[in-house]
Design a protein around this motif. Sequence first.
Motif, PDB file in Angstrom:
ATOM      1  N   CYS A 113       0.782  -1.192  -0.038  1.00 40.06           N
ATOM      2  CA  CYS A 113       0.117  -0.028  -0.055  1.00 40.06           C
ATOM      3  C   CYS A 113       0.882   1.177   0.032  1.00 40.06           C
ATOM      4  CB  CYS A 113      -0.978   0.013   0.954  1.00 40.06           C
ATOM      5  SG  CYS A 113      -0.141   0.346   2.887  1.00 40.06           S
ATOM      6  N   THR A 114       0.558   2.304  -0.196  1.00 38.48           N
ATOM      7  CA  THR A 114       0.951   3.836  -0.045  1.00 38.48           C
ATOM      8  C   THR A 114       0.408   4.252   1.177  1.00 38.48           C
ATOM      9  OG1 THR A 114       1.339   3.938  -2.426  1.00 38.48           O
ATOM     10  CG2 THR A 114       1.474   5.881  -1.116  1.00 38.48           C
ATOM     11  N   SER A 115       1.233   4.663   1.969  1.00 37.51           N
ATOM     12  CA  SER A 115       0.837   5.351   3.307  1.00 37.51           C
ATOM     13  C   SER A 115       1.302   6.956   3.246  1.00 37.51           C
ATOM     14  CB  SER A 115       1.125   4.864   4.769  1.00 37.51           C
ATOM     15  OG  SER A 115       0.615   3.380   4.619  1.00 37.51           O
ATOM     16  N   PHE A 176      12.254   1.747   7.055  1.00 33.09           N
ATOM     17  CA  PHE A 176      12.467   0.785   6.036  1.00 33.09           C
ATOM     18  C   PHE A 176      10.930   0.509   5.538  1.00 33.09           C
ATOM     19  CE2 PHE A 176      15.934  -1.120   8.820  1.00 33.09           C
ATOM     20  CZ  PHE A 176      16.738  -0.501   8.168  1.00 33.09           C
ATOM     21  N   ASN A 177      10.981   0.396   4.331  1.00 31.75           N
ATOM     22  CA  ASN A 177       9.620   0.185   3.520  1.00 31.75           C
ATOM     23  C   ASN A 177       9.641  -1.044   2.579  1.00 31.75           C
ATOM     24  OD1 ASN A 177      11.308   1.647   1.579  1.00 31.75           O
ATOM     25  ND2 ASN A 177       9.343   2.356   0.726  1.00 31.75           N
ATOM     26  N   HIS A 178      10.862  -1.650   2.256  1.00 30.89           N
ATOM     27  CA  HIS A 178      10.599  -2.844   1.676  1.00 30.89           C
ATOM     28  C   HIS A 178      11.303  -4.172   2.367  1.00 30.89           C
ATOM     29  CE1 HIS A 178      10.944  -5.667  -1.870  1.00 30.89           C
ATOM     30  NE2 HIS A 178      12.382  -5.936  -1.696  1.00 30.89           N
ATOM     31  N   PHE A 179      10.571  -5.491   2.205  1.00 28.04           N
ATOM     32  CA  PHE A 179      10.856  -6.651   3.137  1.00 28.04           C
ATOM     33  C   PHE A 179      11.260  -7.652   2.291  1.00 28.04           C
ATOM     34  CE2 PHE A 179       7.617  -3.847   4.907  1.00 28.04           C
ATOM     35  CZ  PHE A 179       8.267  -3.437   6.114  1.00 28.04           C
ATOM     36  N   PHE A 240       4.834   0.760   0.613  1.00 24.04           N
ATOM     37  CA  PHE A 240       5.484  -0.413   0.979  1.00 24.04           C
ATOM     38  C   PHE A 240       5.768  -1.457   0.215  1.00 24.04           C
ATOM     39  CE2 PHE A 240       4.621   2.180   4.553  1.00 24.04           C
ATOM     40  CZ  PHE A 240       5.616   2.005   5.548  1.00 24.04           C
ATOM     41  N   THR A 241       6.528  -2.300  -0.155  1.00 24.79           N
ATOM     42  CA  THR A 241       6.523  -3.499  -0.702  1.00 24.79           C
ATOM     43  C   THR A 241       7.282  -4.764  -0.259  1.00 24.79           C
ATOM     44  OG1 THR A 241       8.559  -3.001  -1.820  1.00 24.79           O
ATOM     45  CG2 THR A 241       6.696  -2.063  -3.033  1.00 24.79           C
ATOM     46  N   TYR A 242       7.007  -5.799  -0.773  1.00 29.36           N
ATOM     47  CA  TYR A 242       7.804  -6.961  -0.151  1.00 29.36           C
ATOM     48  C   TYR A 242       8.107  -7.965  -1.169  1.00 29.36           C
ATOM     49  CZ  TYR A 242       3.281  -9.492  -0.542  1.00 29.36           C
ATOM     50  OH  TYR A 242       1.961 -10.281  -0.944  1.00 29.36           O
ATOM     51  N   SER A 243       8.772  -8.993  -1.112  1.00 29.50           N
ATOM     52  CA  SER A 243       9.307  -9.944  -1.972  1.00 29.50           C
ATOM     53  C   SER A 243       9.296 -11.333  -1.010  1.00 29.50           C
ATOM     54  CB  SER A 243      10.712  -9.740  -2.776  1.00 29.50           C
ATOM     55  OG  SER A 243      10.709  -8.508  -3.337  1.00 29.50           O
ATOM     56  N   VAL A 244       9.149 -12.337  -1.701  1.00 31.66           N
ATOM     57  CA  VAL A 244       9.154 -13.550  -0.916  1.00 31.66           C
ATOM     58  C   VAL A 244       9.981 -14.650  -1.786  1.00 31.66           C
ATOM     59  CG1 VAL A 244       7.927 -15.466   0.069  1.00 31.66           C
ATOM     60  CG2 VAL A 244       6.976 -13.228   0.051  1.00 31.66           C
ATOM     61  N   LYS A 245      10.779 -15.411  -1.068  1.00 33.61           N
ATOM     62  CA  LYS A 245      11.668 -16.424  -1.667  1.00 33.61           C
ATOM     63  C   LYS A 245      11.685 -17.605  -0.863  1.00 33.61           C
ATOM     64  CE  LYS A 245      16.049 -16.071  -1.643  1.00 33.61           C
ATOM     65  NZ  LYS A 245      17.414 -15.542  -1.770  1.00 33.61           N
ATOM     66  N   PHE A 246      11.593 -18.910  -1.425  1.00 34.22           N
ATOM     67  CA  PHE A 246      11.255 -20.141  -0.834  1.00 34.22           C
ATOM     68  C   PHE A 246      12.804 -21.006  -0.971  1.00 34.22           C
ATOM     69  CE2 PHE A 246       6.956 -18.994  -0.891  1.00 34.22           C
ATOM     70  CZ  PHE A 246       6.455 -19.398   0.249  1.00 34.22           C
TER      71      PHE A 246
END
Length: 631
Positions: A113-115, A176-179, A240-246
């Motif tokens: 989202c954008t806050s 921090f806004n990217h995870f 805010f953004t995020y990335s996921v790696k398995f």
Amino acid sequence: MLNLLLFALTLLGLSNAFYLPGVAPTDYKEGQSIPLLVNHLTPTLHHASSAKGTTSTYVYSYDYYYPKFHFCKPEGGPVKQSESLGSIIFGDRIFNSPFQIEMLKDVQCKKLCTSTYPKSDSVFVNRNIRAGYSYNWLVDGLPVAKIIKDLRTDSQFYGTGFDIGAIDGDSKAVLFNHFELTIKYHEKGDGKNYRVVGITATTESMDRSALPEDSPAETLCSTDLKDVYLDKEKDTPVLFTYSVKFEKSDIAWATRWDQYLHVYDPKIQWFSLINFSLIVLILGIVIANILIRTLKNDIVKYNEVNLDDDITDESGWKLVHGDVFRPPPQRLLLSVLVGSGAQIFFMIFVTIFFALFGLLSPSNRGALSTFSFILYILSSFVSSYVSGYLYRFLGGDNWKLNLLLTPVLVPGILFAVFVFLNFFLISVDSSGAIPVGTMVAIVVIWFVISIPLSVVGSIIASKRPLLDVPVRTNQIPRQIPQQPWYLKSIPVTLISGIFPFGSIAVEMYFIYSSLWFNKIFYMFGFLFFCFLLMIMTTGLITVLMVYYTLCSENYKWQWRSMFIGGGCALYVFIHSIFLTGGEKLAGLTSFVLYTGYSIVISLLVFLCCASVGFICSLFFVRKIYGQIKID
């Protein structure tokens, strides 16, 4: 009694934790949703310095969705998760989140989202970045961790939580806004089901304010972007953004917590354990020398003397035989405090014993505190029994008042302190503030279970035969001579308290770090043996000092044994003041909370050790005066 226990279980229905390890592990199929839950934001002890070169430490937490943080909310609004009673008391507030994670589905730079941060909220968030506040997320019951390296042991482990921001080289707060989430999974033998065995997070600060909204993922998460600074002069939009790696892992589900449970400074703890084991051994030898040689010789000489002749007494302790069992002043209060201390000792011992065998795993959030609370209530029988029996032994006759005060005085004081401190938590909108409903539930549980158990304990104590008194008490009290300076109340308390405190000092650091700064405490082996050392040291040093007190012809040993035994509580409080590493507690609320709870902990230690000291002294005094012949 059975009905009371069933009612207690009914009232404690809220203590069913949302995750129970070792019972039903969750299997995920490919593409199946994995919920990410968010918990409160907690402070850390060691963080970056402010621009002025000073540091400020906060000791209270915030809800993750506290409005001033403007973190992204899930569609339809946050939904609170069920928690254990212990989790609620210790400030856990768990909600769902907008993160969409699917098993084995990697995600690259997905928008949350954008806050927009108003000026006043920017100041608030920057302050908490400087204070070292951390995220606490949960995936499949596991804390989302950051990888930490222990420089002392040159080993890596998972530290729970990760910072919401950092301080750059110019002493400016960066949000921090990217995870980047890395989820480790274990594949079952069928190749169709998978289990989560670890999750770590790395964070980045990326200012996308100058980028178009339809920018591709590669642009939104470019490492060339500047950091995000919340402007206190104008509103600041943040994406805010995020990335996921398995990642596949060989770690089995049953051992996935091993990487979180790190023993800090094992050499220091082993050194402390061995060091104070030797102190206990030396004290034991000193006591044995007194009992076997000095006392035995004194008793033999005393009994061989003709009672019609003048007795030359060298040691002095035999001269006060006619006053040593004289009832002390405030015997009702003494009995209540000893009974309450016995209850606290029983609760601590049983709790650590169960935790020692892994039955109160930290993976079951709040299990330790919930178990301690329930055990404290159920052990009201212990306090009333000890208090009622001791009160009768000391010649008290107002048994009704004793029956009333034992389950009310100490718990009432503790509850009043918690209510007082709760108002400070409410004043800063902390998640640690205990809800009114939980407060009412605690009071109802206490009166419905604790009071009846106390009545039962007092009734049983009233029917037990009293300990015999080996000597008669004179009608006229003996005058007490001038005491040596080291046997006066304050010096003897300070001297005696050093030894028991030394056996528990190292563990107190880790306990306080766990309580205040969200670190997992799992060194129950060290804690159990340190606790035993503290109890044995307390008993030995109290008996030794009571013996020297009697030798100086001071027969008022009852209250003195309490203060000698509980002397280590003073050092526990002083030690807690220095555990912040010299950092300044930020604001009145942090100061009051930290000081208030430190006083509560010190009070519990005092009652526990004081009751041990008194009981050991009582049996010691009965033993030595039971060996002499009195006409």
